[in-house]
Design a protein around this motif. Structure first.
Motif, PDB file in Angstrom:
ATOM      1  N   GLU A 101       0.918   0.168   1.298  1.00  0.00           N
ATOM      2  CA  GLU A 101       1.080   0.861   2.574  1.00  0.00           C
ATOM      3  C   GLU A 101       1.432  -0.118   3.690  1.00  0.00           C
ATOM      4  OE1 GLU A 101      -2.456   3.023   3.291  1.00  0.00           O
ATOM      5  OE2 GLU A 101      -2.185   4.418   1.610  1.00  0.00           O
ATOM      6  N   ILE A 102       0.759  -1.291   3.691  1.00  0.00           N
ATOM      7  CA  ILE A 102       1.056  -2.293   4.728  1.00  0.00           C
ATOM      8  C   ILE A 102       2.491  -2.799   4.590  1.00  0.00           C
ATOM      9  CG2 ILE A 102       0.451  -4.596   5.560  1.00  0.00           C
ATOM     10  CD1 ILE A 102      -2.437  -3.990   4.777  1.00  0.00           C
ATOM     11  N   ALA A 103       2.909  -3.083   3.357  1.00  0.00           N
ATOM     12  CA  ALA A 103       4.271  -3.569   3.131  1.00  0.00           C
ATOM     13  C   ALA A 103       5.301  -2.531   3.566  1.00  0.00           C
ATOM     14  CB  ALA A 103       4.458  -3.924   1.657  1.00  0.00           C
ATOM     15  N   ALA A 104       5.034  -1.265   3.286  1.00  0.00           N
ATOM     16  CA  ALA A 104       5.962  -0.211   3.703  1.00  0.00           C
ATOM     17  C   ALA A 104       6.058  -0.140   5.225  1.00  0.00           C
ATOM     18  CB  ALA A 104       5.504   1.132   3.130  1.00  0.00           C
ATOM     19  N   SER A 105       4.918  -0.332   5.904  1.00  0.00           N
ATOM     20  CA  SER A 105       4.935  -0.322   7.370  1.00  0.00           C
ATOM     21  C   SER A 105       5.755  -1.483   7.913  1.00  0.00           C
ATOM     22  CB  SER A 105       3.501  -0.392   7.903  1.00  0.00           C
ATOM     23  OG  SER A 105       2.742   0.714   7.463  1.00  0.00           O
TER      24      SER A 105
END
Length: 311
Positions: free
Chosen positions: A238-242
């Motif tokens: 999720e962090i990488a996608a953000s």
């Protein structure tokens, strides 16, 4: 064999249960009648009255019985079932009638166990349980089985062994309520002809071998670690996608990137006395070099004006 003997001793009724204390009323009536007969016989100087009084007192005391509120007395007349009596006071015919059984109709709690019994997956376990039951038909409890307390205990124990043999260890540890209901149905079916009904069955403890306990503990710990790693990986995704989404926005909008850079610099300078080293690439990108040069010229001009005023 020794374990079976110990369990048999455990489930046998106590002396107080086999021979409950009776009321003192019959003995009191015996004393009253004897005293009246003695006094009346002495006053009339007639010993036959005293003898008759003793005989009458004996028969009256033997005919009067008292059952407690929770009891039923089974009366046999010449060896045959005559009826149930109680609670309260009732009368029988001495010598002809006998009160052979006093049935307790309260809810009774009986503990029972199964030692070293194999489950369906061949794991030896020790199981302790408690049975709550009561007598609903005193006649059947007295006449259909020799010792209804002992019979109920043995029926519960054999039913527990049957259930354990048909159940996997994991099901036994996770679904005790289902086993309780199954045991209740089995025991109630076996004891119904004896006038006994089962209120509930509760498993208190399931003891498994120590080696298996260690293995299950390690398995549970490994499962918890696996779940923690899965959750951590999901958060990282999720962090990488953000970050990817933010990079796309900043790549398409240079002003937004400059504002973000200035915001980062502002956050760094919020603390007093902080020193920030800005690389030349960031300074060129954000235009911070020009801003700082203009600020330096302004500060120099202010200093020169201040010196002129002082002269």
């Amino acid at each position: 064999m020794k374990n079976d003997t110990n369990r048999l001793q455990m489930i046998k009724p106590t002396k107080a249960q086999r021979k409950p204390l009776r009321s003192a009323l019959p003995f009191s009536m015996f004393l009253v009648i004897v005293m009246i007969a003695v006094v009346y016989g002495l006053m009339n100087d007639n010993n036959s009255i005293i003898i008759i009084g003793f005989v009458l007192a004996f028969f009256v005391s033997q005919s009067v019985k008292v059952a407690q509120q929770w009891e039923k007395a089974v009366v046999l007349r010449l060896g045959k079932f005559h009826g149930l009596a109680g609670p309260g006071i009732f009368f029988t015919i001495p010598i002809i009638d006998t009160t052979s059984f006093w049935i307790d109709q309260r809810i009774i709690a009986t503990s029972f166990n199964a030692e070293q019994t194999l489950t369906k997956d061949n794991v030896p376990v020790d199981v302790d349980a408690v049975l709550f039951w009561m007598v609903w038909d005193a006649e059947k409890a007295a006449l259909e089985v020799e010792n209804y307390r002992e019979a109920v205990s043995w029926a519960a124990q054999t039913a527990l062994r049957d259930v354990i043999g048909r159940t996997m260890l994991s099901e036994m540890l996770a679904g005790r309520e289902n086993i309780d209901y199954e045991l209740q149905a089995m025991i109630d079916k076996r004891t119904e002809p004896w006038g006994v009904t089962v209120q509930s069955v509760e498993i208190r403890d399931v003891i498994i071998p120590e080696g298996l306990q260690d293995a299950m503990s390690r398995e549970a710990q490994a499962d918890r670690e696996r779940k923690a790693r899965i959750i951590l990986g999901s958060v990282e995704q999720e962090i990488a996608a953000s970050f990817v989404e933010a990079a796309k926005i900043y790549g398409d909008n240079a002003i937004a990137l400059q504002l973000r850079s200035l915001n980062v610099l502002y956050e760094s300078l919020k603390k007093q006395g902080g020193i920030v080293v800005v690389p030349s690439q960031i300074a060129d990108t954000t235009g911070i070099g020009a801003c700082l040069g203009m600020q330096a010229q302004l500060n120099q001009k202010l200093d020169s004006n201040k010196q002129g005023c002082e002269e």
